[in-house]
Design a protein around this motif. Structure first.
Motif, PDB file in Angstrom:
ATOM      1  N   ALA A 191       0.856  -1.182   0.000  1.00  0.00           N
ATOM      2  CA  ALA A 191       0.000   0.000   0.000  1.00  0.00           C
ATOM      3  C   ALA A 191       0.890   1.228   0.000  1.00  0.00           C
ATOM      4  O   ALA A 191       1.733   1.394   0.894  1.00  0.00           O
ATOM      5  CB  ALA A 191      -0.912   0.004   1.221  1.00  0.00           C
ATOM      6  N   GLY A 192       0.709   2.086  -0.986  1.00  0.00           N
ATOM      7  CA  GLY A 192       1.652   3.177  -1.146  1.00  0.00           C
ATOM      8  C   GLY A 192       2.970   2.625  -1.664  1.00  0.00           C
ATOM      9  O   GLY A 192       2.999   1.714  -2.481  1.00  0.00           O
ATOM     10  N   LEU A 193       4.084   3.144  -1.124  1.00  0.00           N
ATOM     11  CA  LEU A 193       5.396   2.640  -1.522  1.00  0.00           C
ATOM     12  C   LEU A 193       6.210   2.134  -0.342  1.00  0.00           C
ATOM     13  O   LEU A 193       7.370   1.732  -0.520  1.00  0.00           O
ATOM     14  CB  LEU A 193       6.187   3.722  -2.270  1.00  0.00           C
ATOM     15  N   GLY A 194       5.646   2.160   0.868  1.00  0.00           N
ATOM     16  CA  GLY A 194       6.358   1.629   2.021  1.00  0.00           C
ATOM     17  C   GLY A 194       7.658   2.344   2.318  1.00  0.00           C
ATOM     18  O   GLY A 194       8.604   1.740   2.830  1.00  0.00           O
ATOM     19  N   GLN A 195       7.753   3.635   1.983  1.00  0.00           N
ATOM     20  CA  GLN A 195       8.974   4.433   2.171  1.00  0.00           C
ATOM     21  C   GLN A 195      10.141   3.919   1.309  1.00  0.00           C
ATOM     22  O   GLN A 195      11.302   4.140   1.652  1.00  0.00           O
ATOM     23  CB  GLN A 195       9.389   4.454   3.650  1.00  0.00           C
ATOM     24  N   GLN A 196       9.796   3.261   0.203  1.00  0.00           N
ATOM     25  CA  GLN A 196      10.815   2.748  -0.707  1.00  0.00           C
ATOM     26  C   GLN A 196      10.702   3.468  -2.048  1.00  0.00           C
ATOM     27  O   GLN A 196       9.730   4.177  -2.308  1.00  0.00           O
ATOM     28  CB  GLN A 196      10.635   1.240  -0.917  1.00  0.00           C
ATOM     29  N   SER A 197      11.672   3.254  -2.901  1.00  0.00           N
ATOM     30  CA  SER A 197      11.575   3.765  -4.271  1.00  0.00           C
ATOM     31  C   SER A 197      10.615   2.891  -5.059  1.00  0.00           C
ATOM     32  O   SER A 197      10.413   1.711  -4.736  1.00  0.00           O
ATOM     33  CB  SER A 197      12.943   3.757  -4.943  1.00  0.00           C
ATOM     34  N   ILE A 198      10.015   3.444  -6.096  1.00  0.00           N
ATOM     35  CA  ILE A 198       9.094   2.648  -6.906  1.00  0.00           C
ATOM     36  C   ILE A 198       9.847   1.520  -7.601  1.00  0.00           C
ATOM     37  O   ILE A 198       9.289   0.433  -7.834  1.00  0.00           O
ATOM     38  CB  ILE A 198       8.332   3.534  -7.920  1.00  0.00           C
ATOM     39  N   GLU A 199      11.129   1.706  -7.896  1.00  0.00           N
ATOM     40  CA  GLU A 199      11.915   0.642  -8.521  1.00  0.00           C
ATOM     41  C   GLU A 199      12.092  -0.535  -7.555  1.00  0.00           C
ATOM     42  O   GLU A 199      11.967  -1.702  -7.960  1.00  0.00           O
ATOM     43  CB  GLU A 199      13.289   1.171  -8.951  1.00  0.00           C
ATOM     44  N   TRP A 200      12.354  -0.245  -6.265  1.00  0.00           N
ATOM     45  CA  TRP A 200      12.497  -1.320  -5.274  1.00  0.00           C
ATOM     46  C   TRP A 200      11.186  -2.074  -5.123  1.00  0.00           C
ATOM     47  O   TRP A 200      11.164  -3.311  -5.109  1.00  0.00           O
ATOM     48  CB  TRP A 200      12.921  -0.738  -3.925  1.00  0.00           C
ATOM     49  N   VAL A 201      10.088  -1.323  -5.033  1.00  0.00           N
ATOM     50  CA  VAL A 201       8.778  -1.954  -4.877  1.00  0.00           C
ATOM     51  C   VAL A 201       8.457  -2.812  -6.093  1.00  0.00           C
ATOM     52  O   VAL A 201       7.944  -3.934  -5.969  1.00  0.00           O
ATOM     53  CB  VAL A 201       7.698  -0.872  -4.658  1.00  0.00           C
ATOM     54  N   GLY A 202       8.735  -2.316  -7.286  1.00  0.00           N
ATOM     55  CA  GLY A 202       8.465  -3.076  -8.485  1.00  0.00           C
ATOM     56  C   GLY A 202       9.227  -4.389  -8.540  1.00  0.00           C
ATOM     57  O   GLY A 202       8.723  -5.391  -9.054  1.00  0.00           O
ATOM     58  N   ARG A 203      10.448  -4.411  -7.997  1.00  0.00           N
ATOM     59  CA  ARG A 203      11.251  -5.630  -8.002  1.00  0.00           C
ATOM     60  C   ARG A 203      10.813  -6.619  -6.925  1.00  0.00           C
ATOM     61  O   ARG A 203      10.811  -7.835  -7.154  1.00  0.00           O
ATOM     62  CB  ARG A 203      12.739  -5.293  -7.789  1.00  0.00           C
ATOM     63  N   HIS A 204      10.452  -6.138  -5.741  1.00  0.00           N
ATOM     64  CA  HIS A 204      10.300  -7.012  -4.577  1.00  0.00           C
ATOM     65  C   HIS A 204       8.862  -7.340  -4.187  1.00  0.00           C
ATOM     66  O   HIS A 204       8.641  -8.267  -3.405  1.00  0.00           O
ATOM     67  CB  HIS A 204      11.005  -6.382  -3.370  1.00  0.00           C
TER      68      HIS A 204
END
Length: 309
Positions: A191-204
């Motif tokens: 939900a949201g980005l979890g204080q991460q970059s969108i690239e990190w979220v997209g990978r993990h």
């Protein structure tokens, strides 16, 4: 893609519900709440099991529950009141087919090993129906109560996602394991980005739980999401719906959603699908009509347009 996500996306687009199934945000619901002495934002959950079973029978694809550990009068929203994993276990027992999602478990507030155990338990008891939405949290007042750092929540989120993926923890001594082990990989959506970059979220992560927006606003974000995550990882969101009895009532937009008749709802959902949204959870707390009546109408006239029988 996990089996639960394959079920969520069967047919290309699906419709679920965000709990609680109450209309306490309507004028009539507010009057009833005050008469019953409930807090502002505390729903009527007397019929929660009956309504969840109705949603299951009608063919809604998922039930989404929120993780709100503490009631804060500044927010005035108690969500579905129940502790999220305990409630998922109950819902697993009273429903048969409907997917059970969290939107979303605030990982940094929770003891990580117990979160692992609770998530695997909920998935196994529901026969693989868990969709585990996770988040870093956005209510600073909660963190001191649990002895957690609000500023470090992004680091804690990233570490706990890794634990859920590896199914182990550096804190575990030799020979120690967390049981039960997941029968299948857990479906993790952020939900949201979890204080991460969108690239990190997209990978993990396996999917994205986006905040409610208009179809036009979603279009920009679905393109950005699929650019980093690929086409197979779903983009999901929610609509705050007030479904009017007049079938052809026009769409009137309000904060996070629409007031309309069922024809306008179908048009709105079609626009969401065209914008790249792959699942919508309907939030019914604004509804002026009885929730069961609204569920029946959507089940009879709206779900058949989007769900394969």
């Amino acid at each position: 893609m996990t089996a639960a996500l394959e079920r969520l996306l069967h047919g290309g687009f699906s419709i679920g519900l965000e709990l609680p199934l109450d209309n306490d945000w309507s004028a009539a619901g507010e009057a009833t709440r005050q008469a019953a002495g409930r807090l502002r934002g505390e729903p009527d959950i007397a019929r929660h099991a009956t309504l969840a079973q109705l949603a299951d029978r009608l063919g809604f694809r998922a039930l989404w529950v929120r993780d709100v550990p503490l009631y804060d009068p500044k927010f005035g929203d108690a969500a579905q009141v129940f502790e999220v994993f305990t409630y998922l276990g109950f819902l697993a027992g009273v429903t048969r087919d409907i997917l059970l999602g969290t939107a979303a478990v605030v990982l940094p507030l929770r003891e990580p090993v117990l979160t692992m155990k609770a998530a695997a338990t909920a998935d196994i008891l529901s026969n693989g129906r868990l969709l585990m939405g996770v988040a870093s949290g956005d209510r600073p007042v909660e963190y001191p109560v649990f002895g957690r750092s609000f500023e470090a929540r992004g680091d804690a989120f990233r570490e706990q996602v890794g634990m859920l993926r590896r199914w182990t923890s550096d804190a575990l001594g030799e020979g120690l394991e967390v049981l039960p082990r997941p029968v299948r990989p857990l479906s993790l959506l952020v939900a949201g980005l979890g204080q991460q970059s969108i690239e990190w979220v997209g990978r993990h992560m396996d999917g994205l739980l986006a905040y409610p927006r208009t179809p036009e606003e979603h279009l920009v974000r679905t393109r950005a999401w699929h650019a980093v995550a690929g086409p197979a990882k779903p983009y999901t969101s929610f609509i705050h719906l007030d479904l009017l009895a007049q079938a052809d009532a026009p769409v009137t937009r309000h904060h996070f959603g629409v007031m309309t008749g069922r024809q306008g709802l179908i048009a709105e959902l079609e626009a969401m699908r065209e914008a790249g949204v792959q699942h919508i959870g309907l939030h019914l707390r604004r509804c002026q009509r009885p929730v069961a009546e609204v569920l029946e109408e959507i089940g009879s006239y709206v779900l058949p347009v989007f769900h394969e029988r």
